[in-house]
Scaffold this motif. Structure first.
Motif, PDB file in Angstrom:
ATOM      1  N   VAL A 426       0.839  -1.201   0.000  1.00 11.14           N
ATOM      2  CA  VAL A 426       0.000   0.000   0.000  1.00 11.14           C
ATOM      3  C   VAL A 426       0.875   1.254   0.000  1.00 11.14           C
ATOM      4  CG1 VAL A 426      -1.680   1.333   1.327  1.00 11.14           C
ATOM      5  CG2 VAL A 426      -1.961  -1.141   1.090  1.00 11.14           C
ATOM      6  N   VAL A 427       1.931   1.244   0.810  1.00  9.87           N
ATOM      7  CA  VAL A 427       2.841   2.396   0.829  1.00  9.87           C
ATOM      8  C   VAL A 427       3.498   2.579  -0.536  1.00  9.87           C
ATOM      9  CG1 VAL A 427       4.953   3.324   1.852  1.00  9.87           C
ATOM     10  CG2 VAL A 427       3.256   2.223   3.308  1.00  9.87           C
ATOM     11  N   ASP A 428       3.860   1.480  -1.182  1.00  7.20           N
ATOM     12  CA  ASP A 428       4.492   1.576  -2.503  1.00  7.20           C
ATOM     13  C   ASP A 428       3.514   2.123  -3.534  1.00  7.20           C
ATOM     14  OD1 ASP A 428       7.057   0.859  -3.920  1.00  7.20           O
ATOM     15  OD2 ASP A 428       5.603  -0.190  -5.208  1.00  7.20           O
ATOM     16  N   ARG A 429       2.262   1.812  -3.363  1.00 10.56           N
ATOM     17  CA  ARG A 429       1.232   2.339  -4.266  1.00 10.56           C
ATOM     18  C   ARG A 429       1.049   3.838  -4.049  1.00 10.56           C
ATOM     19  NH1 ARG A 429      -5.067   0.498  -4.264  1.00 10.56           N
ATOM     20  NH2 ARG A 429      -5.554   0.829  -6.468  1.00 10.56           N
ATOM     21  N   LEU A 430       1.091   4.251  -2.807  1.00 13.53           N
ATOM     22  CA  LEU A 430       0.919   5.661  -2.466  1.00 13.53           C
ATOM     23  C   LEU A 430       2.175   6.462  -2.811  1.00 13.53           C
ATOM     24  CD1 LEU A 430      -0.865   7.844  -1.006  1.00 13.53           C
ATOM     25  CD2 LEU A 430       0.320   7.171   1.106  1.00 13.53           C
ATOM     26  N   HIS A 431       3.320   5.876  -2.540  1.00 16.44           N
ATOM     27  CA  HIS A 431       4.609   6.528  -2.797  1.00 16.44           C
ATOM     28  C   HIS A 431       5.416   5.595  -3.711  1.00 16.44           C
ATOM     29  CE1 HIS A 431       3.974   9.558   0.367  1.00 16.44           C
ATOM     30  NE2 HIS A 431       3.554   8.580   1.157  1.00 16.44           N
ATOM     31  N   PRO A 432       5.148   5.621  -5.008  1.00 15.14           N
ATOM     32  CA  PRO A 432       5.771   4.651  -5.921  1.00 15.14           C
ATOM     33  C   PRO A 432       7.287   4.589  -5.788  1.00 15.14           C
ATOM     34  CG  PRO A 432       4.053   5.878  -7.055  1.00 15.14           C
ATOM     35  CD  PRO A 432       4.232   6.536  -5.717  1.00 15.14           C
ATOM     36  N   GLY A 433       7.784   3.345  -5.718  1.00 21.61           N
ATOM     37  CA  GLY A 433       9.202   3.106  -5.640  1.00 21.61           C
ATOM     38  C   GLY A 433       9.778   3.103  -4.241  1.00 21.61           C
ATOM     39  N   HIS A 434       8.953   3.409  -3.236  1.00 24.94           N
ATOM     40  CA  HIS A 434       9.483   3.520  -1.880  1.00 24.94           C
ATOM     41  C   HIS A 434       9.091   2.344  -0.983  1.00 24.94           C
ATOM     42  CE1 HIS A 434      11.365   7.398  -2.333  1.00 24.94           C
ATOM     43  NE2 HIS A 434      10.263   7.871  -2.909  1.00 24.94           N
ATOM     44  N   GLY A 435       8.325   1.415  -1.483  1.00 22.03           N
ATOM     45  CA  GLY A 435       8.027   0.233  -0.683  1.00 22.03           C
ATOM     46  C   GLY A 435       9.289  -0.487  -0.265  1.00 22.03           C
ATOM     47  N   GLY A 436      10.282  -0.473  -1.133  1.00 24.11           N
ATOM     48  CA  GLY A 436      11.546  -1.126  -0.835  1.00 24.11           C
ATOM     49  C   GLY A 436      12.369  -0.427   0.222  1.00 24.11           C
ATOM     50  N   ASP A 437      12.020   0.826   0.529  1.00 28.02           N
ATOM     51  CA  ASP A 437      12.737   1.540   1.589  1.00 28.02           C
ATOM     52  C   ASP A 437      12.327   1.083   2.977  1.00 28.02           C
ATOM     53  OD1 ASP A 437      14.115   3.108  -0.221  1.00 28.02           O
ATOM     54  OD2 ASP A 437      12.648   4.739  -0.173  1.00 28.02           O
ATOM     55  N   LEU A 438      11.172   0.436   3.047  1.00 32.53           N
ATOM     56  CA  LEU A 438      10.634   0.056   4.353  1.00 32.53           C
ATOM     57  C   LEU A 438      11.343  -1.185   4.867  1.00 32.53           C
ATOM     58  CD1 LEU A 438       6.818   0.504   3.611  1.00 32.53           C
ATOM     59  CD2 LEU A 438       8.488   2.235   4.313  1.00 32.53           C
ATOM     60  N   MET A 439      11.758  -1.140   6.112  1.00 28.74           N
ATOM     61  CA  MET A 439      12.490  -2.273   6.680  1.00 28.74           C
ATOM     62  C   MET A 439      12.047  -2.521   8.121  1.00 28.74           C
ATOM     63  SD  MET A 439      16.209  -0.388   7.127  1.00 28.74           S
ATOM     64  CE  MET A 439      16.960  -1.823   7.865  1.00 28.74           C
ATOM     65  N   ASN A 440      12.360  -3.709   8.612  1.00 28.72           N
ATOM     66  CA  ASN A 440      12.110  -4.083  10.007  1.00 28.72           C
ATOM     67  C   ASN A 440      10.644  -3.932  10.384  1.00 28.72           C
ATOM     68  OD1 ASN A 440      14.916  -4.387  10.175  1.00 28.72           O
ATOM     69  ND2 ASN A 440      15.204  -2.283  10.864  1.00 28.72           N
ATOM     70  N   GLY A 441       9.751  -4.382   9.503  1.00 37.17           N
ATOM     71  CA  GLY A 441       8.324  -4.259   9.752  1.00 37.17           C
ATOM     72  C   GLY A 441       7.862  -5.115  10.922  1.00 37.17           C
ATOM     73  N   VAL A 442       6.935  -4.569  11.711  1.00 35.26           N
ATOM     74  CA  VAL A 442       6.310  -5.293  12.814  1.00 35.26           C
ATOM     75  C   VAL A 442       4.810  -5.033  12.770  1.00 35.26           C
ATOM     76  CG1 VAL A 442       8.328  -5.321  14.327  1.00 35.26           C
ATOM     77  CG2 VAL A 442       6.748  -3.380  14.405  1.00 35.26           C
ATOM     78  N   ALA A 443       4.040  -5.996  13.262  1.00 41.49           N
ATOM     79  CA  ALA A 443       2.588  -5.879  13.271  1.00 41.49           C
ATOM     80  C   ALA A 443       2.057  -6.182  14.662  1.00 41.49           C
ATOM     81  CB  ALA A 443       1.969  -6.834  12.258  1.00 41.49           C
ATOM     82  N   VAL A 444       1.028  -5.443  15.061  1.00 42.30           N
ATOM     83  CA  VAL A 444       0.351  -5.680  16.331  1.00 42.30           C
ATOM     84  C   VAL A 444      -1.140  -5.783  16.065  1.00 42.30           C
ATOM     85  CG1 VAL A 444      -0.261  -4.711  18.581  1.00 42.30           C
ATOM     86  CG2 VAL A 444       2.096  -4.552  17.760  1.00 42.30           C
ATOM     87  N   ASN A 445      -1.715  -6.929  16.424  1.00 42.88           N
ATOM     88  CA  ASN A 445      -3.165  -7.142  16.377  1.00 42.88           C
ATOM     89  C   ASN A 445      -3.652  -7.165  17.829  1.00 42.88           C
ATOM     90  OD1 ASN A 445      -2.515  -9.714  13.925  1.00 42.88           O
ATOM     91  ND2 ASN A 445      -2.834  -7.545  13.555  1.00 42.88           N
ATOM     92  N   TRP A 446      -4.343  -6.133  18.245  1.00 43.47           N
ATOM     93  CA  TRP A 446      -4.669  -5.991  19.656  1.00 43.47           C
ATOM     94  C   TRP A 446      -5.589  -7.088  20.183  1.00 43.47           C
ATOM     95  CZ3 TRP A 446      -2.493  -3.507  23.527  1.00 43.47           C
ATOM     96  CH2 TRP A 446      -1.553  -2.533  23.215  1.00 43.47           C
ATOM     97  N   SER A 447      -6.360  -7.709  19.331  1.00 44.21           N
ATOM     98  CA  SER A 447      -7.218  -8.804  19.796  1.00 44.21           C
ATOM     99  C   SER A 447      -6.402 -10.023  20.216  1.00 44.21           C
ATOM    100  CB  SER A 447      -8.203  -9.197  18.699  1.00 44.21           C
ATOM    101  OG  SER A 447      -7.499  -9.594  17.524  1.00 44.21           O
ATOM    102  N   LYS A 448      -5.124 -10.073  19.803  1.00 40.18           N
ATOM    103  CA  LYS A 448      -4.251 -11.202  20.132  1.00 40.18           C
ATOM    104  C   LYS A 448      -3.230 -10.868  21.221  1.00 40.18           C
ATOM    105  CE  LYS A 448      -4.252 -12.430  15.199  1.00 40.18           C
ATOM    106  NZ  LYS A 448      -3.377 -12.566  14.008  1.00 40.18           N
ATOM    107  N   VAL A 449      -3.237  -9.642  21.728  1.00 43.35           N
ATOM    108  CA  VAL A 449      -2.231  -9.229  22.701  1.00 43.35           C
ATOM    109  C   VAL A 449      -2.606  -9.761  24.078  1.00 43.35           C
ATOM    110  CG1 VAL A 449      -1.152  -7.259  23.859  1.00 43.35           C
ATOM    111  CG2 VAL A 449      -1.600  -7.172  21.395  1.00 43.35           C
ATOM    112  N   PRO A 450      -1.744 -10.562  24.713  1.00 47.57           N
ATOM    113  CA  PRO A 450      -2.052 -11.083  26.050  1.00 47.57           C
ATOM    114  C   PRO A 450      -2.325  -9.953  27.044  1.00 47.57           C
ATOM    115  CG  PRO A 450      -0.117 -12.173  25.129  1.00 47.57           C
ATOM    116  CD  PRO A 450      -0.432 -11.023  24.220  1.00 47.57           C
ATOM    117  N   TYR A 451      -3.222 -10.213  27.970  1.00 49.24           N
ATOM    118  CA  TYR A 451      -3.613  -9.280  29.024  1.00 49.24           C
ATOM    119  C   TYR A 451      -4.337  -8.047  28.489  1.00 49.24           C
ATOM    120  CZ  TYR A 451      -0.101 -12.241  31.228  1.00 49.24           C
ATOM    121  OH  TYR A 451       0.624 -13.330  31.665  1.00 49.24           O
ATOM    122  N   SER A 452      -4.682  -8.057  27.185  1.00 46.06           N
ATOM    123  CA  SER A 452      -5.523  -7.010  26.604  1.00 46.06           C
ATOM    124  C   SER A 452      -6.719  -7.642  25.893  1.00 46.06           C
ATOM    125  CB  SER A 452      -4.741  -6.142  25.623  1.00 46.06           C
ATOM    126  OG  SER A 452      -3.806  -5.330  26.276  1.00 46.06           O
TER     127      SER A 452
END
Length: 533
Positions: A426-452
């Motif tokens: 999606v970022v590459d679509r919005l900013h063509p050619g820059h998807g490859g600049d993104l590194m060290n991606g992390v994801a948080v799904n709050w429905s899966k977070v323990p104690y939350s």
């Protein structure tokens, strides 16, 4: 000299809590959402009483601080290895553990951090800002809106926010002017109002002398000004049909929402700075890694069993009262002796879904004149949020997904690697050619977070998915505002703003006041009871 605080303290000792509260209202001190809300209560009010507070998120920390300040002994238990609850700032080397997912390890450069939960503070949230000020946490401006950011249509076409906002205003102003000129609004407007409205519409939409919109410099330059006699010219107006064809056009008014209006703030270095400072200010800081396994609510007091995360040893703490801020889906799994009705209510609270995906990246967006703010892209990722901190630095943390509701629920079903890859696309679509600049991606799904197990409740069970503030009034919501025996509940979930930290502070303050009132009433009746014996 008798200060207001000293006067209120003396009044509380003589006349009890009701007299103190009356005086606070008269002096304009009660009802403010600031860290000093409860300073008029006598500092000896809770002496000899012990309260166990469950959960060291914002509500638990605020409650513990205020209870300690008025003399209570407080034991604060937190299952996580950190304070803050949803205010979770992820830094280099830290683990992201989610139920049913492989552990992610953040690999960020020095100074790069990811606010996985709350990331902004409205200026009118004076409770949270008050605690930051009180405990010396530096605050900086959070750029919540940038007119250089984009709205992106489903077909991938995009418009600068300034163009979408100002050209739409121009077309609306022209249409209204024409309608007035044709007499179409004569039944709604007096002649005097028509005479005043037309000049306003001309200014509002930047119309020409014929009340026509052809374009405006507000949307950008057609020709930019330069040296010498290089004059500027306005951009040509975008056709109304193209503006209306962009499905994200309604997001041009997002910053008109009171909760999104400038000025917005963020703590320097990460949202959790406030919570760590609050914890450090406690005489007895939170006991971390203390997972509650059993709660007993008895006539003479409360008993809480918790498992130490490091040793596995089960400990027990006994107190006079309990203030619980544990999220309801988590609380429902704990062994309690709550009444059957209360257990049903707790188990029935439905929590929403919310996801975030973040990347470290060179600041390519700044070359597009985007300094903070949000581009709206729709779909499963919803938006791209640019960092406000560290402007003109080498690298920054780009939020490539922040979505809630049913769309987020479906997105969270995808493998984490797919969530990260999709967000990058999606970022590459919005900013063509820059998807490859993104590194060290992390994801948080709050429905899966323990104690939350979710970000905030959906009190209307599907009817309010993704809505973080509303007029909440259900029987269950009201029931959880009340104590059961010696157990009280507080959290943002029990406020009118369940998605904001301010709600947690307001709820905590309300229950501290309720406890203070109860203890005062019991102290006033205790001597009579002893005489009767």
């Amino acid at each position: 000299m008798v200060t207001r605080r000293r006067f209120l303290g003396r009044l509380g000792l003589v006349g009890g809590l009701s007299a103190t509260l009356g005086a606070m209202h008269a002096l304009g001190l009660a009802g403010e959402a600031a860290a000093q809300d409860l300073t008029g209560l006598p500092v000896t009010m809770g002496r000899g009483k012990h309260v166990v507070v469950l959960g060291a998120g914002i509500a638990g920390l605020a409650a513990a601080l205020e209870l300690e300040r008025i003399g209570f002994l407080v034991t604060l238990l937190e299952a996580r290895g950190r304070v803050g609850g949803r205010a979770w700032t992820v830094r280099d080397g830290e683990k992201i553990e989610m139920i049913g997912e492989e552990t992610q390890t953040a690999r960020f450069s020095d100074g790069i951090y990811f606010n996985a939960g709350p990331a902004r503070i409205p200026s009118f949230h004076q409770g949270l800002l008050g605690y930051a000020r009180k405990y010396g946490v530096p605050i900086e401006v959070e750029v919540n809106s940038s007119r250089s950011a984009y709205i992106m249509a489903d077909d991938g076409s995009k418009l600068r926010m300034r163009t979408a906002i100002n050209d739409t205003r121009g077309h609306i102003a022209e249409l209204l002017s024409k309608a007035i000129g044709k007499g179409s609004l004569d039944t709604e407007l007096t002649a005097a109002d028509r005479e005043k409205l037309l000049p306003f519409l001309k200014a509002y939409g930047d119309l020409d002398e014929t009340q026509t919109f052809t374009g405006t410099e507000r949307s950008g330059f057609g020709n930019a000004p330069g040296a010498g006699v290089t004059f500027a010219s306005p951009s040509k107006g975008m056709p109304l049909s193209r503006l209306l064809g962009n499905q994200r056009l309604p997001m041009t008014v997002f910053e008109d929402n009171l909760y999104m209006q400038a000025t917005m703030f963020e703590p320097v270095g990460g949202m959790d700075r406030i919570h760590k400072a609050m914890d450090a200010a406690l005489r007895r800081p939170a006991l971390l890694g203390a997972e509650v396994t059993r709660i007993r609510n008895r006539a003479e007091g409360v008993e809480v069993a918790y498992r130490d995360g490091a040793s596995g040893v089960v400990e027990t703490v006994r107190a006079d009262y309990l203030l619980c801020t544990i999220p309801f889906p988590v609380l429902a799994k704990i062994d309690t002796n709550f009444s059957p009705a209360l257990k049903r209510i707790v188990a029935g609270v439905v929590y929403d879904h919310s996801n975030k995906v973040a990347f470290e990246s060179p600041r390519f967006w700044e070359r597009e004149q985007i300094y903070g703010g949000i581009s709206f892209v729709g779909g499963p990722t919803n938006l791209v949020w640019y960092p406000s901190a560290g402007l003109h630095g080498e690298r920054g943390m780009l939020l490539a997904c922040y979505a809630s509701g049913q769309t987020a629920a479906e997105f969270a079903k995808r493998p984490i690697t797919e969530q990260i890859a999709f967000s990058r696309g999606v970022v590459d679509r919005l900013h063509p050619g820059h998807g490859g600049d993104l590194m060290n991606g992390v994801a948080v799904n709050w429905s899966k977070v323990p104690y939350s197990l979710g970000p905030w409740p959906d009190w209307r069970a599907g009817g309010a998915n993704g809505r973080q503030e509303a007029r909440i009034d259900t029987a269950e919501f009201r029931a959880l505002q009340r104590e059961e025996g010696r157990v009280y509940f507080a959290s943002a979930a029990l406020s009118q703003t369940p998605g904001w930290q301010e709600g947690g502070i307001q709820s905590a303050h309300m229950q501290v006041m309720a406890l203070a009132k109860r203890v005062t009433a019991e102290a006033l009746t205790a001597p009579a009871a002893r005489r009767a014996a």
